[in-house]
Every structure is written in C-alpha cells, then in structure tokens.
Design a protein around this motif. Structure first.
Motif, mmCIF file in Angstrom:
data_model
loop_
_atom_site.group_PDB
_atom_site.id
_atom_site.type_symbol
_atom_site.label_atom_id
_atom_site.label_comp_id
_atom_site.label_asym_id
_atom_site.label_seq_id
_atom_site.Cartn_x
_atom_site.Cartn_y
_atom_site.Cartn_z
ATOM 1 N N LEU A 13 0.805 -1.218 0.000
ATOM 2 C CA LEU A 13 0.000 0.000 0.000
ATOM 3 C C LEU A 13 0.834 1.262 0.000
ATOM 4 O O LEU A 13 0.546 2.211 -0.709
ATOM 5 C CB LEU A 13 -0.928 0.009 1.212
ATOM 6 C CG LEU A 13 -2.188 -0.842 1.043
ATOM 7 C CD1 LEU A 13 -3.048 -0.717 2.283
ATOM 8 C CD2 LEU A 13 -2.957 -0.387 -0.195
ATOM 9 N N PHE A 16 2.123 2.110 -3.339
ATOM 10 C CA PHE A 16 1.042 2.544 -4.220
ATOM 11 C C PHE A 16 0.553 3.929 -3.845
ATOM 12 O O PHE A 16 0.235 4.743 -4.695
ATOM 13 C CB PHE A 16 -0.110 1.527 -4.160
ATOM 14 C CG PHE A 16 0.238 0.243 -4.844
ATOM 15 C CD1 PHE A 16 -0.083 -0.955 -4.268
ATOM 16 C CD2 PHE A 16 0.907 0.246 -6.066
ATOM 17 C CE1 PHE A 16 0.228 -2.145 -4.907
ATOM 18 C CE2 PHE A 16 1.227 -0.923 -6.702
ATOM 19 C CZ PHE A 16 0.901 -2.135 -6.113
ATOM 20 N N VAL A 20 0.160 7.128 -6.341
ATOM 21 C CA VAL A 20 -1.047 7.933 -6.521
ATOM 22 C C VAL A 20 -0.676 9.415 -6.456
ATOM 23 O O VAL A 20 -1.092 10.232 -7.265
ATOM 24 C CB VAL A 20 -2.108 7.586 -5.450
ATOM 25 C CG1 VAL A 20 -3.241 8.580 -5.485
ATOM 26 C CG2 VAL A 20 -2.630 6.180 -5.690
ATOM 27 N N MET A 54 -8.813 10.725 3.570
ATOM 28 C CA MET A 54 -10.201 10.312 3.497
ATOM 29 C C MET A 54 -10.911 10.799 4.757
ATOM 30 O O MET A 54 -10.437 10.549 5.867
ATOM 31 C CB MET A 54 -10.260 8.798 3.420
ATOM 32 C CG MET A 54 -9.382 8.273 2.302
ATOM 33 S SD MET A 54 -10.297 7.377 1.123
ATOM 34 C CE MET A 54 -10.351 5.862 1.990
ATOM 35 N N GLN A 58 -14.745 3.510 6.275
ATOM 36 C CA GLN A 58 -15.632 2.403 5.910
ATOM 37 C C GLN A 58 -16.767 2.283 6.933
ATOM 38 O O GLN A 58 -16.493 2.277 8.129
ATOM 39 C CB GLN A 58 -14.878 1.068 5.905
ATOM 40 C CG GLN A 58 -13.987 0.870 4.713
ATOM 41 C CD GLN A 58 -12.533 1.048 5.025
ATOM 42 O OE1 GLN A 58 -12.173 2.019 5.711
ATOM 43 N NE2 GLN A 58 -11.693 0.161 4.541
ATOM 44 N N GLY B 330 -11.077 -1.580 0.959
ATOM 45 C CA GLY B 330 -10.661 -0.208 1.259
ATOM 46 C C GLY B 330 -10.312 0.535 -0.023
ATOM 47 O O GLY B 330 -9.737 -0.028 -0.962
ATOM 48 N N LEU B 331 -10.687 1.815 -0.069
ATOM 49 C CA LEU B 331 -10.517 2.587 -1.303
ATOM 50 C C LEU B 331 -9.065 2.745 -1.706
ATOM 51 O O LEU B 331 -8.728 2.662 -2.885
ATOM 52 C CB LEU B 331 -11.161 3.973 -1.157
ATOM 53 C CG LEU B 331 -12.683 4.032 -1.321
ATOM 54 C CD1 LEU B 331 -13.195 5.439 -1.024
ATOM 55 C CD2 LEU B 331 -13.085 3.616 -2.740
ATOM 56 N N GLU B 332 -8.170 2.973 -0.710
ATOM 57 C CA GLU B 332 -6.760 3.191 -1.080
ATOM 58 C C GLU B 332 -6.215 1.967 -1.811
ATOM 59 O O GLU B 332 -5.517 2.085 -2.818
ATOM 60 C CB GLU B 332 -5.892 3.468 0.148
ATOM 61 C CG GLU B 332 -6.195 4.770 0.864
ATOM 62 C CD GLU B 332 -7.105 4.547 2.042
ATOM 63 O OE1 GLU B 332 -7.910 3.567 2.009
ATOM 64 O OE2 GLU B 332 -7.025 5.325 3.009
ATOM 65 N N SER B 333 -6.547 0.790 -1.300
ATOM 66 C CA SER B 333 -6.071 -0.427 -1.938
ATOM 67 C C SER B 333 -6.689 -0.584 -3.327
ATOM 68 O O SER B 333 -6.023 -0.982 -4.291
ATOM 69 C CB SER B 333 -6.402 -1.633 -1.056
ATOM 70 O OG SER B 333 -6.244 -2.829 -1.784
ATOM 71 N N TRP B 335 -7.793 1.798 -5.338
ATOM 72 C CA TRP B 335 -7.165 2.752 -6.261
ATOM 73 C C TRP B 335 -5.772 2.248 -6.693
ATOM 74 O O TRP B 335 -5.413 2.332 -7.868
ATOM 75 C CB TRP B 335 -7.004 4.124 -5.599
ATOM 76 C CG TRP B 335 -8.289 4.792 -5.197
ATOM 77 C CD1 TRP B 335 -9.532 4.548 -5.721
ATOM 78 C CD2 TRP B 335 -8.458 5.809 -4.201
ATOM 79 N NE1 TRP B 335 -10.468 5.348 -5.100
ATOM 80 C CE2 TRP B 335 -9.838 6.137 -4.164
ATOM 81 C CE3 TRP B 335 -7.610 6.477 -3.320
ATOM 82 C CZ2 TRP B 335 -10.361 7.108 -3.289
ATOM 83 C CZ3 TRP B 335 -8.124 7.443 -2.456
ATOM 84 C CH2 TRP B 335 -9.476 7.747 -2.437
ATOM 85 N N SER B 336 -5.015 1.750 -5.710
ATOM 86 C CA SER B 336 -3.650 1.291 -6.013
ATOM 87 C C SER B 336 -3.669 0.088 -6.950
ATOM 88 O O SER B 336 -2.839 -0.028 -7.851
ATOM 89 C CB SER B 336 -2.935 0.909 -4.720
ATOM 90 O OG SER B 336 -2.885 2.000 -3.850
#
Lengths: 443, 443
Positions: A13, A16, A20, A54, A58, B330-333, B335-336
């Motif tokens: 992560l 990544f 981003v 963010m 969640q 999860g969004l970060e994952s 997106w990555s």
C-alpha cells in the motif's frame, strides 16, 4: 518485476500511495505545459499537494452479512419470485450488445407480445420500475399544450396527472374513485375534451377496481385520441388484448403477476402511437426514455442496434425466465387461476363477516382485493399480526382507500389456493386478536 | 367445493373459460345499470360477446432453456460480478418499504458515502442504469434557459449536451476530444459563459482520458456555478473526494468498478445542489427522477419515507454486497490496484509494439485503456479473436475514438494482474493472426 495478486494484497500500500501522489503531480505538469500565452500570469492550477485524506471511513454496517427474512408477499406487490427466476440472475453477465444478450432481449419481446396479445413492432422494456413506464408513456406521447384526459379511479390516475403536468400537458380529469367508467361516460368526455391521449388504468391497485377496456379503443379512434393503458397491477391476471381492443400504448411492471423482481417496465407502442412520437414538433424530454432510441436498442425498428444505454442484464434474464413460466402455463390458465383464487378469497372473507370495498364482484380486479376495515378495528394491528406471527404481508390502503381497507394481492407465483387458505386462516386469528383487544379496551 | 391447486391444474380450463365470459357480461350489466337518463338512447356499451380469441400464441423461443455463456468482460463495462454479488440476488424479495429493506437501503447509502467520500445527506440511487444518473442530474439542476457549460472530451459530454437540450437549457461546450482541461481553461470558460452548472466527466470511457478535478469545484464557487461530475467509468478506480473537491453533484453506475450488475445509478447531491433543486421556479420534468422524492424515499430528508416508486429490490441487495466488498478492501487499496494493473497493461502493450491513444500516461484513466489500432490492422479481427478463441471481451472505440482504438477495461473484480496477463497473451496472438492475414491478403 512481475506483479502478482499476492504481492498486491500483501502490504504494498505505501508504495502505491506514493504513486497515486505522483499521478496527481504529473497531471499538473501536463496541464500547465499546454499553456503558452498565459504561462507568465499564474492562474489556477491543479494542486501539487499529496492526495487528500479520506474523511469518510468504511461504514461498520457493511461488515455484517446481508440478512433477508423470507416473507410471503401477499400485498399489492412486489410478489415473490419463483426460485427459477432467482437462479436466472446467477447467470454470468454479458455485454449489453453481445449477440447472446440481444437474443435474450428478442425472446423477452416475444414473451411480451404474447402477454400483451399484440403484433406491434415496438415492444420492449424501459430500464426502470413500473413508474418509469408511466413516465415514458407521458414524455413520449405528450407535447406542451396537448390535452390528456385521465380516467381516474384511484391513485394511479393522480400520479399520471402529476407526470403529465410536468410535461406541460393540458390535463383533464374525470374522477370516479373506487368505481369504473362506462363507455357512455368515456364517449361524452372524449367529445367534450377532445384529448390527444386518453389514459386509463386497468387494475387500480389502490382501490381494487378492474376497469373494462373493450370498446374504449374504438371510441378513441372515433375521437382522434390515442388510448394509453396502465396494466401494472392487472396484466396476466385478467384478459387483455392490446390489438383486439385497439389499445395504442400499454405498460406494466415485472413484479406483479409476471413474478420477476421489480426492475423493468415492459411497454408497447403500436404504429399509431409511434407515428405520434415520430411526428413530434418538440423533442422528447428524456433521452433515457425516448421510445425511438429504446425501439432501436430493442431491435424493433428494422435498423441495426445502436448503443443507447446499458440494459439491466440480470434483470432481463429474470424477466425472460418469468415470461417463459407464463408461456408454459398459458394465459387462459393464468387468468382462470386468478379468477378462481380471488373468488375463493372473497367468499372466505365474506364468511368471516368482512365486506369488500368494491361491492360489485364484477368490478373487482382479482389481482388486488380491497377489504373494508370494520368499524372499531385498528387496521394496523391486523397487518402487524400477519407480519409478526407469520411473516406474511398484507397491506393497508393507498390514496383514496388509505385507512379504509386492507389490500391482499393474488399475483402470479403467489396466486394459489393454498395461499388463499393461509391468508383466510391468519385473517380469522388477526380479527379475533384485534376485536378482542378493542373489547378489552372498552372495559 | 374446496378449490385445490391439483384440481386447478387438472383440466378445469373449460369451466374457467366460461367464468371468464361471465365476468365480461357481468361488467356490462354493471356499467349500463349505472346509466339512467341516457338509457333510452343506446350509446356505446362494453361488449357482451365472449372473450376474444388469442391471436398471438406462446412463442417457441421461450420453450428453450436460458443459455448464457461465461465470458470474461474486459471491455469498458459491464464488468463481471463476483459470485457473492450474484448470490445476494438469490435472497427472497421484500416490500419496497419494509423496515428490513429500508435498512439495506441505509447500508447502501453509507457505502456510497464512503466511495463518494462525502457526508452529504442526499445520497441515493436512481432506479435506472448510468444514463439515468446523467438524466437525473440534468432534469433536476436545469430549468429552461439555464446555461450549462459542458467540458467535453468524449462521447459522455455529447450525451450530456443532448439531455440538457431536451430540458431547454442553453448549452455551451468546450471541446477537447481525447485530452484534459486545465484549470485556466475552465476558469476562462466559466468567466465567459457564466453557467449555472459546469458538467465534467472524470473518466471518459470513450477516449480513456482521466480529467483532474481538484480545484474545479473552487472555481465553480467563485463563478457561482454548480459542479456536476460523471464518475461512471472511474469511481472506485481512482481517487475521488466529493466533499474535499467541492463537487456538488456526482453519479456513477453499478456495473463498472463497483462490480454489481448494471441496474442503478448511485447519485449524490450536496446542500448547494439541493438548494438549487428546492428553489426551482419550474417543476422538475420527471417524477421518477425527482430528487426531492428520491431523497425522501431513500430516507435522506429527515421526514418519514413516502411511497415514491417500487425500488429494484434484488438490485439493491446486489449493490449492497458489492459495496461491502469495496469497503472490505478499502478505497486506497482499490485505487492502487487499478493503478498498478493499468501500468502493467500499458507496459505490456508497449512491449508488443502498441501505442496508447492517450500518449501522456498521467492523463489516462486506469479503468479504461484505449489502444491505437496500428495501421493496416482490422480492429474487428482482433476483438473477434479474443471472443471466439477465449470468450474474452475487449471492445472497439466509441464516439471520437470509433474505429481508431481498442478499449480494455480493468474494473473492480476484473482488475487483476492475472487478467492483465491473459489480455496481453491473447493480444499477442490476435495481432499475429491479424497481421499474418493482412500480409497474406497482399500476396
């Protein structure tokens, strides 16, 4: 370095995250380098800052499993779907223009031509629930200033009037809540209002009225009007002949007698209706519901299908299976089953001392029965009794019948003598409960 | 005599047929007996004839089983759904206002607030596919004469313009097909056109362009405009912050990164957008897509839910499950994963000698990659090779890119390194096949 799913899922992560950020910066560089003249006077630029944090985490509620109780839906709809229809939605997705999918659309069209009893070319579905069919009817048939005559005998006429007004139509209403219109009344109103469109509802699920239709189409032709009919709560449960009755536009929902999940609005426009659509002076106000586009996407206009919108693939599978079941049984048997079950229900309710809201048995739609709430009985206590003790839904009134009736649906898959027996048995118990309580409260 | 399912199914058709006829006659009697004054001058009456004969028989095509091939959908959408999402549609139906169902709607809302990154109150779904979200945006935000500025870099801007014109808006377009707009360009256009609404597309699936959004919202506020963004082909695949980027309206589809079947259009209106909706001088032209009604049905306006329309129950279950999966990852994952897979795809295509349609890697959306068709290659031969040999979909261009590109989707469930490897392997074979053939044809 090869990128595998395992490494992706194993904590890369942070790397990544950085990339981003790099994209964000890269975009700025690209965006600004395209400017030449204004480059010396700094204007607004896409931010070079790191991505935002963010601020919405969640949600916890989605960590729990989806938990759906198994209810018997004996209200005015949706009704339950057979397992076979649910299984159809397990089939893998296809593209919305793949030949295997357009073939399924063609099969759905044939099923709809059968249930509508029409050979009309333009038979398809709006990709929205029953109300979308009503709105598609209004926005295609009406131009600003067009007169529409609405034969209103419950809430659906009111909704149709609301929609027609949004399209700047000149709305005229004849109103007989809980009753049917005669051909003489329709003839007189057509002569008086000279509408472009007469709108009628075959099965008024709010009042339980079944409006006869035979002859209305001929009257409309005499007076130069189009006849549009809402069959959401009746189609498949009672005889309906689009061509035989000279009906120009008809629509229904998938979740009533057809017994597919709510999802689409099957709809048909005959040549007279399409001629009106094609000769409009003003554009149809909806692209999504534009019948010329829909007719093309559904392969009804003789020209190759163009991309209009992405159809609801799984819902089309479900509708195809539900229509296959209708065809296997046959319409005559389906109509007879609804008539017989409704008769059995009404007789049983009479034996319990209950009265029907529509007193004339010939004016009742078998699909939705409206039962008068006896004086002194709290109607909600009865519907709650059904639900809490048996997970069976019957519902209260709607619109003109709100607070006055219970509504029991007998539609498609749920329309069986066994279900009638069950409803009668629970109703007897529920009435005893409600009456007993109300007597106690007087003490 | 008790009526059982067995007797119903055992050939009582002729008796039921007769009873259908009796209903028909009964209705006539009822209809005419309500006439008193006109009874002596015979007017039109509902027919006393027996029911019509059916002139459309059961279609043979529905006697065959539903047969759906299992394809890998690597085009611009729909993408495949995980089995867990399909299983959600096996759950029994509920009523559209049952508390268990409105709770599921609430869970969907929370999932959407997460994926949109917003705390806006009005977050819900239009009961139609992605285009219905676009139309809902237009018909709620625009009144006749309102200026809308469309930043058009592909077909979605064209569609938005079409819809806006149907609502009699004053449509202004800035056009950069296959490219992104800079903030300076947006600033200048906002100053020039003074629009009520600026419409942008984040991920242009027709051209593969990713439009940066940060800063555009602030510009709109400076110029007194609302910012509406189409995220159908991008949401979940790239960073998006509705609140953080001052975006007033956003919508998406369910069938792209979210990986549910196409069925609904998730949509959010913030307070500024709802203020515009609530202060309109003219009615919203659609009842079905009226955001004040939708906000109420989805429990977003603080008042008890009223019956608006019947929601697509099974589709809501599917969306709930798909959003639960998004939240688990999860969004970060997410997106990555999209960024990494797209990079891997683009590098692999480069190694095959192919060029991307969007030359600047920072201007590409990772969700839909557009690949230039090399000169002399018949693009359809390649897409057909994918489908006939592997049941894998990649698609051709659309709008400005038609005939010029292939489009490969990497979205949600389908966005994996393994699928990238598969696409690259087939592409290599397909190119050899297409090139070989084209050489042969020259001999």
């Amino acid at each position: 370095m090869s990128l595998t799913k395992a490494t992706l899922q194993a904590g890369m992560l942070s790397r990544f995250h950085r990339s981003v950020g790099q994209v964000s910066r890269g975009v700025v560089a690209a965006a600004t380098c395209s400017l030449t003249a204004t480059a010396t006077t700094p204007g607004p630029r896409f931010s070079t800052a790191a991505p935002l944090k963010m601020n919405v985490p969640q949600p916890e509620c989605l960590q729990k499993p989806l938990n759906v109780p198994s209810k018997l839906l004996m209200g005015p709809g949706p009704s339950n779907s057979p397992l076979r229809v649910h299984y159809a939605m397990m089939k893998p997705l296809l593209g919305h223009l793949h030949p295997e999918f357009t073939q399924i659309m063609d099969e759905v069209k044939e099923g709809l031509r059968y249930i509508f009893q029409t050979k009309a070319e333009v038979v398809c579905c709006v990709s929205g629930t029953g109300h979308a069919g009503m709105e598609t009817t209004m926005c295609n048939l009406l131009e600003p200033g067009d007169v529409i005559l609405i034969a209103q005998n419950g809430i659906w006429g009111e909704r149709a009037a609301d929609m027609a007004r949004r399209h700047d139509a000149d709305v005229r209403i004849i109103d007989k809540p809980g009753d049917t219109f005669t051909l003489e009344e329709l003839d007189a109103a057509l002569a008086q209002h000279k509408p472009a469109v007469l709108f009628m509802v075959q099965g008024e699920s709010s009042t339980g009225v079944l409006q006869p239709l035979e002859g209305a189409g001929a009257l409309c032709r005499k007076h130069g009007a189009l006849l549009a009919v809402d069959c959401v709560a009746s189609l498949g449960g009672v005889p309906f002949y689009m061509d035989g009755w000279d009906i120009d536009v008809v629509y229904t929902g998938t979740q009533k007698v057809i017994s597919a999940p709510p999802s689409m609005a099957p709809i048909a426009f005959n040549d007279r209706a399409m001629a009106k659509v094609r000769s409009r002076k003003t554009p149809i106000r909806s692209f999504y519901s534009d019948m010329t586009w829909l007719a093309n996407y559904w392969g009804c206009d003789g020209t190759p299908r163009k991309y209009h919108h992405t159809g609801p693939i799984s819902a089309v599978y479900a509708l195809r299976e539900a229509l296959a079941i209708v065809c296997e049984e046959g319409l005559e048997s389906l109509w007879s089953r609804h008539k017989a079950c409704a008769k059995k229900l009404h007789e049983g309710l009479g034996a319990l001392g209950l009265e029907m809201y529509v007193s004339d048995p010939n004016k009742r739609t078998p699909t939705v029965s409206t039962i008068r709430v006896p004086e002194g009985v709290d109607w909600t206590r009865v519907t709650k009794y059904f639900m809490s003790n048996y997970l069976v839904e019957i519902s209260g009134g709607l619109g003109p019948s709100a607070g006055k009736v219970w509504r029991v649906g007998l539609m498609g898959y749920n329309c069986t003598p066994e279900n009638v027996d069950l409803v009668l048995r629970i109703m007897k118990e529920a009435l005893a409960d409600a009456t007993g309580k109300s007597q106690k409260s007087k003490i």
